[in-house]
Write a protein that holds these residues in place. Structure first.
Motif, PDB file in Angstrom:
ATOM      1  N   HIS A   1     -49.048 -33.022  68.685  1.00 59.07           N
ATOM      2  CA  HIS A   1     -47.656 -33.115  68.248  1.00 59.07           C
ATOM      3  C   HIS A   1     -47.283 -31.999  67.280  1.00 59.07           C
ATOM      4  O   HIS A   1     -46.247 -31.355  67.445  1.00 59.07           O
ATOM      5  CB  HIS A   1     -47.412 -34.468  67.562  1.00 59.07           C
ATOM      6  CG  HIS A   1     -47.560 -35.635  68.482  1.00 59.07           C
ATOM      7  ND1 HIS A   1     -47.812 -36.907  68.037  1.00 59.07           N
ATOM      8  CD2 HIS A   1     -47.507 -35.721  69.842  1.00 59.07           C
ATOM      9  CE1 HIS A   1     -47.905 -37.728  69.070  1.00 59.07           C
ATOM     10  NE2 HIS A   1     -47.733 -37.027  70.164  1.00 59.07           N
ATOM     11  N   VAL A   2     -48.119 -31.796  66.257  1.00 60.49           N
ATOM     12  CA  VAL A   2     -47.712 -30.860  65.201  1.00 60.49           C
ATOM     13  C   VAL A   2     -47.876 -29.402  65.602  1.00 60.49           C
ATOM     14  O   VAL A   2     -47.046 -28.561  65.238  1.00 60.49           O
ATOM     15  CB  VAL A   2     -48.439 -31.150  63.865  1.00 60.49           C
ATOM     16  CG1 VAL A   2     -48.137 -32.549  63.371  1.00 60.49           C
ATOM     17  CG2 VAL A   2     -49.926 -30.922  63.943  1.00 60.49           C
ATOM     18  N   GLN A   3     -48.926 -29.072  66.395  1.00 63.34           N
ATOM     19  CA  GLN A   3     -49.149 -27.654  66.694  1.00 63.34           C
ATOM     20  C   GLN A   3     -48.068 -27.075  67.611  1.00 63.34           C
ATOM     21  O   GLN A   3     -47.845 -25.869  67.627  1.00 63.34           O
ATOM     22  CB  GLN A   3     -50.539 -27.433  67.319  1.00 63.34           C
ATOM     23  CG  GLN A   3     -50.796 -28.136  68.632  1.00 63.34           C
ATOM     24  CD  GLN A   3     -50.426 -27.329  69.851  1.00 63.34           C
ATOM     25  OE1 GLN A   3     -50.510 -26.114  69.833  1.00 63.34           O
ATOM     26  NE2 GLN A   3     -50.022 -28.018  70.913  1.00 63.34           N
ATOM     27  N   SER A   4     -47.376 -27.936  68.374  1.00 61.41           N
ATOM     28  CA  SER A   4     -46.353 -27.389  69.273  1.00 61.41           C
ATOM     29  C   SER A   4     -45.123 -26.887  68.513  1.00 61.41           C
ATOM     30  O   SER A   4     -44.302 -26.168  69.060  1.00 61.41           O
ATOM     31  CB  SER A   4     -45.951 -28.423  70.332  1.00 61.41           C
ATOM     32  OG  SER A   4     -45.362 -29.546  69.740  1.00 61.41           O
ATOM     33  N   VAL A   5     -45.008 -27.268  67.242  1.00 59.85           N
ATOM     34  CA  VAL A   5     -43.926 -26.741  66.401  1.00 59.85           C
ATOM     35  C   VAL A   5     -44.235 -25.309  65.951  1.00 59.85           C
ATOM     36  O   VAL A   5     -43.333 -24.508  65.716  1.00 59.85           O
ATOM     37  CB  VAL A   5     -43.738 -27.664  65.158  1.00 59.85           C
ATOM     38  CG1 VAL A   5     -42.783 -27.047  64.149  1.00 59.85           C
ATOM     39  CG2 VAL A   5     -43.240 -29.030  65.596  1.00 59.85           C
ATOM     40  N   VAL A   6     -45.536 -24.984  65.853  1.00 55.29           N
ATOM     41  CA  VAL A   6     -45.970 -23.688  65.311  1.00 55.29           C
ATOM     42  C   VAL A   6     -45.742 -22.580  66.347  1.00 55.29           C
ATOM     43  O   VAL A   6     -46.202 -22.675  67.481  1.00 55.29           O
ATOM     44  CB  VAL A   6     -47.464 -23.740  64.916  1.00 55.29           C
ATOM     45  CG1 VAL A   6     -47.947 -22.382  64.425  1.00 55.29           C
ATOM     46  CG2 VAL A   6     -47.697 -24.808  63.848  1.00 55.29           C
ATOM     47  N   GLU A   7     -45.012 -21.550  65.932  1.00 56.36           N
ATOM     48  CA  GLU A   7     -44.754 -20.423  66.834  1.00 56.36           C
ATOM     49  C   GLU A   7     -46.042 -19.626  67.057  1.00 56.36           C
ATOM     50  O   GLU A   7     -46.883 -19.512  66.163  1.00 56.36           O
ATOM     51  CB  GLU A   7     -43.689 -19.501  66.225  1.00 56.36           C
ATOM     52  CG  GLU A   7     -42.323 -20.150  66.060  1.00 56.36           C
ATOM     53  CD  GLU A   7     -41.630 -20.426  67.384  1.00 56.36           C
ATOM     54  OE1 GLU A   7     -42.041 -19.854  68.412  1.00 56.36           O
ATOM     55  OE2 GLU A   7     -40.678 -21.222  67.393  1.00 56.36           O
ATOM     56  N   ARG A   8     -46.195 -19.061  68.254  1.00 52.60           N
ATOM     57  CA  ARG A   8     -47.403 -18.288  68.591  1.00 52.60           C
ATOM     58  C   ARG A   8     -47.480 -16.997  67.780  1.00 52.60           C
ATOM     59  O   ARG A   8     -48.553 -16.536  67.439  1.00 52.60           O
ATOM     60  CB  ARG A   8     -47.415 -17.954  70.081  1.00 52.60           C
ATOM     61  CG  ARG A   8     -47.695 -19.151  70.964  1.00 52.60           C
ATOM     62  CD  ARG A   8     -49.169 -19.469  71.019  1.00 52.60           C
ATOM     63  NE  ARG A   8     -49.435 -20.721  71.714  1.00 52.60           N
ATOM     64  CZ  ARG A   8     -50.627 -21.292  71.774  1.00 52.60           C
ATOM     65  NH1 ARG A   8     -51.657 -20.732  71.156  1.00 52.60           N
ATOM     66  NH2 ARG A   8     -50.812 -22.413  72.414  1.00 52.60           N
ATOM     67  N   ARG A   9     -46.325 -16.412  67.500  1.00 53.68           N
ATOM     68  CA  ARG A   9     -46.310 -15.175  66.719  1.00 53.68           C
ATOM     69  C   ARG A   9     -45.562 -15.423  65.425  1.00 53.68           C
ATOM     70  O   ARG A   9     -44.412 -15.863  65.449  1.00 53.68           O
ATOM     71  CB  ARG A   9     -45.620 -14.057  67.505  1.00 53.68           C
ATOM     72  CG  ARG A   9     -46.442 -13.577  68.676  1.00 53.68           C
ATOM     73  CD  ARG A   9     -45.785 -12.399  69.346  1.00 53.68           C
ATOM     74  NE  ARG A   9     -46.557 -11.947  70.474  1.00 53.68           N
ATOM     75  CZ  ARG A   9     -46.041 -11.411  71.573  1.00 53.68           C
ATOM     76  NH1 ARG A   9     -44.739 -11.278  71.672  1.00 53.68           N
ATOM     77  NH2 ARG A   9     -46.805 -11.003  72.570  1.00 53.68           N
ATOM     78  N   ASN A  10     -46.207 -15.138  64.324  1.00 51.89           N
ATOM     79  CA  ASN A  10     -45.595 -15.356  63.025  1.00 51.89           C
ATOM     80  C   ASN A  10     -45.745 -14.136  62.135  1.00 51.89           C
ATOM     81  O   ASN A  10     -46.823 -13.567  62.028  1.00 51.89           O
ATOM     82  CB  ASN A  10     -46.251 -16.553  62.326  1.00 51.89           C
ATOM     83  CG  ASN A  10     -45.520 -17.852  62.629  1.00 51.89           C
ATOM     84  OD1 ASN A  10     -44.312 -17.935  62.442  1.00 51.89           O
ATOM     85  ND2 ASN A  10     -46.240 -18.845  63.098  1.00 51.89           N
ATOM     86  N   THR A  11     -44.649 -13.747  61.490  1.00 49.94           N
ATOM     87  CA  THR A  11     -44.741 -12.659  60.523  1.00 49.94           C
ATOM     88  C   THR A  11     -45.235 -13.192  59.175  1.00 49.94           C
ATOM     89  O   THR A  11     -45.734 -12.444  58.356  1.00 49.94           O
ATOM     90  CB  THR A  11     -43.367 -11.981  60.329  1.00 49.94           C
ATOM     91  OG1 THR A  11     -42.398 -12.997  60.070  1.00 49.94           O
ATOM     92  CG2 THR A  11     -42.957 -11.231  61.586  1.00 49.94           C
ATOM     93  N   ILE A  12     -45.087 -14.516  58.965  1.00 52.84           N
ATOM     94  CA  ILE A  12     -45.582 -15.143  57.736  1.00 52.84           C
ATOM     95  C   ILE A  12     -46.853 -15.910  58.092  1.00 52.84           C
ATOM     96  O   ILE A  12     -46.798 -16.927  58.788  1.00 52.84           O
ATOM     97  CB  ILE A  12     -44.516 -16.094  57.143  1.00 52.84           C
ATOM     98  CG1 ILE A  12     -43.184 -15.358  56.952  1.00 52.84           C
ATOM     99  CG2 ILE A  12     -45.001 -16.708  55.828  1.00 52.84           C
ATOM    100  CD1 ILE A  12     -42.019 -16.244  56.613  1.00 52.84           C
ATOM    101  N   PRO A  13     -48.030 -15.419  57.647  1.00 56.20           N
ATOM    102  CA  PRO A  13     -49.308 -16.008  58.096  1.00 56.20           C
ATOM    103  C   PRO A  13     -49.433 -17.517  57.880  1.00 56.20           C
ATOM    104  O   PRO A  13     -49.950 -18.224  58.754  1.00 56.20           O
ATOM    105  CB  PRO A  13     -50.355 -15.249  57.259  1.00 56.20           C
ATOM    106  CG  PRO A  13     -49.703 -13.946  56.930  1.00 56.20           C
ATOM    107  CD  PRO A  13     -48.245 -14.248  56.789  1.00 56.20           C
ATOM    108  N   ILE A  14     -48.928 -18.050  56.769  1.00 57.95           N
ATOM    109  CA  ILE A  14     -49.105 -19.479  56.472  1.00 57.95           C
ATOM    110  C   ILE A  14     -48.420 -20.359  57.526  1.00 57.95           C
ATOM    111  O   ILE A  14     -48.834 -21.499  57.763  1.00 57.95           O
ATOM    112  CB  ILE A  14     -48.591 -19.816  55.038  1.00 57.95           C
ATOM    113  CG1 ILE A  14     -49.058 -21.222  54.602  1.00 57.95           C
ATOM    114  CG2 ILE A  14     -47.080 -19.715  54.952  1.00 57.95           C
ATOM    115  CD1 ILE A  14     -50.507 -21.340  54.297  1.00 57.95           C
TER     116      ILE A  14
END
Length: 372
Positions: free
Chosen positions: A16-29
């Protein structure tokens, strides 16, 4: 932090939670999931700064604490562990690593400082009401196909949720449109919703919420302000920013006096549209409806593929009309009709057509015609 948790429980929440996380992020956290273990529970938190999800699961917490770990990597590891296994998560002394053990496997993942993790849950949400999971699913499923994907008209990139009145009865209404078709669905207005501001819930939030709703039958608590909305149920809480824009006056595009009324069996009509549209060009997907008192004829033609014609029985007693539609848009609307019959109210070949289910007045669909 040190805790042990069943693989299945951890995997479900991580999914559930990881699908919110974008694959590419300019902000590492923002590539990380925040993991907090205490009082016999572990909470997992992920955000992309617009959407935040927090889910809590039971765990054997030996040493309470908080850490972060790469969301997609952690999910992939847990997904590939054997079914029925136990997973131990332990934060190393210097806070820079998370150690995962399961059976004979051992993984060391890089952690980022918890203090860097953004907090989205602040702020007052003055309006709060409860909806059944089924009602919320219905509002989403019957409107989201019409959400626009055109970034320039960002205020159409979501579902407009607002309190309204239908034949003197207060309702909670969901509307979506992309300019070619419009979907409007309503349920009785729940306690706590009167006076709520009209809000536009973003497409990504709608998508992630709908995944969570598949796994619950409980009521959902909806809390909102003019800038944020929160959905809370089971052990999950999703908080989202709202689209900052003005949704157009959709009532203006729903015709009230279309007098040419066609009633057709939804299943056979849908299948016929699907067959005939196999001929139409990939770009236009155009099909033509020729309606007269004798029934309905569907047709399509293209220079490359040839032509197709199919006749159907239909109830119709107005003057003859020929009207063209994008077959994909038409099929999208027909897929939302759960009853046996669909009613089309038409004016002429250039005006919007209103589609309803014959036995259900809670949903209205509008489809713009096209030249064929």
């Amino acid at each position: 932090m040190k805790l042990t948790i069943e693989r299945a429980a951890l995997l479900k929440s991580l999914n559930h939670v990881q699908s919110v996380v974008e694959r590419r992020n300019t902000i590492p956290i923002l590539s990380n999931v925040k993991i907090e273990g205490r009082n016999g529970q572990v909470s997992l938190n992920a955000t992309d700064m617009d959407l935040d999800i927090l889910e809590t699961v039971t765990a054997d917490v030996v040493r309470p604490g908080t850490t972060t770990a790469p969301a997609h990597t952690l999910y992939e590891i847990v997904r590939k562990l054997p079914e029925g296994s136990q997973v131990e998560l332990e934060q190393s002394g210097d806070d820079s690593q998370l150690i995962l053990r399961s059976g004979r496997s051992r993984f060391t993942l890089s952690s980022l400082p918890v203090d860097d993790y953004p907090v989205m849950s602040g702020g007052e949400l003055p309006f709060s009401f409860t909806l059944s999971a089924e009602d919320l699913k219905g509002l989403i499923d019957r409107t989201r196909f019409a959400i626009s994907s055109e970034e320039t008209r960002y205020y159409l990139n979501g579902i407009y949720l607002h309190a309204a009145t239908s034949d003197g009865v207060p309702v909670l209404r969901a509307v979506a449109t992309d300019g070619h078709r419009l979907a409007r669905v309503e349920v009785p207005l729940p306690d706590g919703a009167p006076g709520m501001p009209g809000v536009i819930v973003p497409r990504k939030t709608v998508t992630e919420l709908r995944k969570l709703l598949d796994e619950t039958t409980l009521d959902v608590t909806v809390s909102l302000s003019e800038t944020k909305i929160r959905f809370a149920f089971d052990d999950a809480m999703m908080t989202s920013k709202l689209i900052d824009g003005t949704f157009p006056d959709y009532e203006r595009v729903i015709p009230a006096d279309n007098d040419k009324v066609l009633e057709v069996d939804c299943k056979s009509f849908s299948q016929a549209v699907d067959r005939v549209s196999a001929i139409s060009t990939e770009k236009s997907r155009a099909i033509k409806l020729s309606v007269d008192k004798g029934g309905l004829t569907l047709s399509a033609s293209s220079p490359e593929n040839g032509s197709a014609v199919e006749e159907l029985e239909a109830a119709y007693d107005a003057g003859p009309i020929e009207i063209g539609f994008n077959s994909r848009y038409l099929l999208d609307i027909l897929a939302q009709i759960e009853g046996d019959a669909a009613r089309f109210a038409m004016a002429d070949a250039a005006s919007p057509t209103v589609v309803r289910e014959v036995t259900d007045s809670s949903a209205v669909y509008v489809l713009m015609p096209m030249r064929v």
